[in-house]
Design a protein around this motif. Structure first.
Motif: not given
Length: 384
Positions: A232-236, A239-243
């Motif tokens: 779930d990239p949208t959890r951050d 931050g960590k999901g940006f890439h």
């Protein structure tokens, strides 16, 4: 009366060195290098000297490939044990007094700063191919156990640094040699099924396992976060999901034909992170679209299938195992990089061969291609 001998022209003196070079393999590499230069010029023209350095690294890799291709496979076999021993010793030295950057201890200063884990990408398949060649015709279960230990030592040291991407590549190349050597399917299927079950469980229970305060055994916190971010990239998102999010946006915005050379907005407005290294596939996809990706993937497919063909026709067990491992190495590089940029695999530091910027990785690719060319030449130059 003194005899006068005409000196043969340069092309006649070089022809024995070029004889036996594999044409389809060289063509696939040439196409990939061309695509790599296009992608690097677009994504890195305003990034210092990245394009010039990338072209220089390609020339260096080509020179290394040409030199190594002249070495007979028997000589390659003779360096397997020394290279593996040096590689493991350097990994131990890294663990004891290596250089730490960004929380990872992966480098060693020996007058120049080197990354010893890169050596194992070549040393590992060489060592295991040598091991099984020495036991050809008399393989026992204990031989596969010893091969597993030879593989586990460097992979464990690389994981400890930590460097998940390189550990995955070394593990893939080593396991491929063990499999091609004749490992029984009865031993292969259980871990494969267990892995698939783990992926299914992660997809079902991922929300609970990725909750705050939950820690996974055997993995570092940042490795756990990468897997959770993949789910779930949208959890951050910032931050960590940006890439992952920006990579998928860039790939999707390219459409079928792409936005055009040097017209990628996500890339040139610097939304795509690491656009000249790990995430260059996103920049390439945005500008050249689905059609460009099909050309890129087709070139990789030709290279990998040709490497497997060379392995199938190689004259000895050592050369068959080594060529097969090199084919798997190129597949692992391409699959892991494209997968992480596309959001189907966790983000790890794996470059896209010939496309991503990186001097050490390019040297490794040159060595691998040189050994593959050496095996192809040995087969072609053998009397029928």
């Amino acid at each position: 009366m003194a005899a006068v001998f005409d000196r043969p022209p340069l092309w006649q003196r070089l022809s024995p060195m070029l004889r036996g070079f594999d044409g389809p393999l060289a063509f696939a590499v040439f196409v990939l290098c061309g695509l790599g230069l296009l992608a690097m010029y677009s994504s890195g023209y305003d990034h210092g000297t990245r394009f010039v350095d990338h072209a220089r690294n390609m020339l260096l890799a080509g020179f290394i490939m040409f030199v190594v291709a002249q070495v007979p496979p028997q000589r390659l076999m003779s360096v397997a044990v020394p290279l593996y021993t040096v590689g493991v010793a350097l990994l131990v030295a890294v663990a004891l007094f290596g250089l730490t950057k960004k929380g990872a201890r992966r480098w060693l200063n020996v007058g120049v700063v080197i990354q010893p884990s890169e050596i194992m990408k070549i040393a590992m398949p060489l060592m295991l191919a040598w091991w099984f060649q020495k036991r050809e015709g008399a393989l026992r279960a204990v031989d596969f156990l010893v091969a597993g230990l030879l593989l586990a030592v460097p992979v464990g040291l690389i994981m400890k640094q930590p460097d998940l991407g390189t550990a995955m590549l070394v593990l893939a190349s080593g396991l491929s040699v063990i499999f091609f050597a004749g490992l029984s399917w009865k031993l292969v299927l259980p871990p494969v099924l267990l892995g698939l079950a783990g992926v299914a469980a992660l997809a079902i229970f991922g929300d609970d396992w990725c909750a705050d305060g939950v820690r996974w055994p055997l993995l570092h916190d940042y490795q756990q976060q990468r897997i959770c971010t993949l789910l779930d990239p949208t959890r951050d998102p910032l931050g960590k999901g940006f890439h992952i999010i920006q990579g998928m946006i860039a790939i999707g915005s390219g459409g079928v034909t792409g936005k055009g050379f040097m017209q990628g907005t996500q890339t040139h407005l610097e939304f795509v992170p690491e656009r000249t290294t790990d995430f260059i596939f996103a920049a390439f996809s945005e500008e050249f679209g689905l059609l460009g990706n099909l050309v890129l993937i087709s070139a990789f497919a030709v290279l990998i299938l040709r490497a497997l063909s060379i392995a199938a026709q190689a004259p000895t067990l050592f050369t068959r195992l080594l060529a097969g491992a090199i084919a798997v190495m190129f597949f692992s590089y391409a699959f892991v990089n494209m997968g992480m940029v596309s959001g189907i695999l966790p983000v790890v530091g794996v470059p896209l061969p010939f496309i991503s910027y990186g001097g050490t990785a390019m040297v490794t690719l040159g060595l691998a291609l040189g050994m593959l060319m050496s095996i192809a030449r040995a087969k072609r130059l053998m009397p029928s």
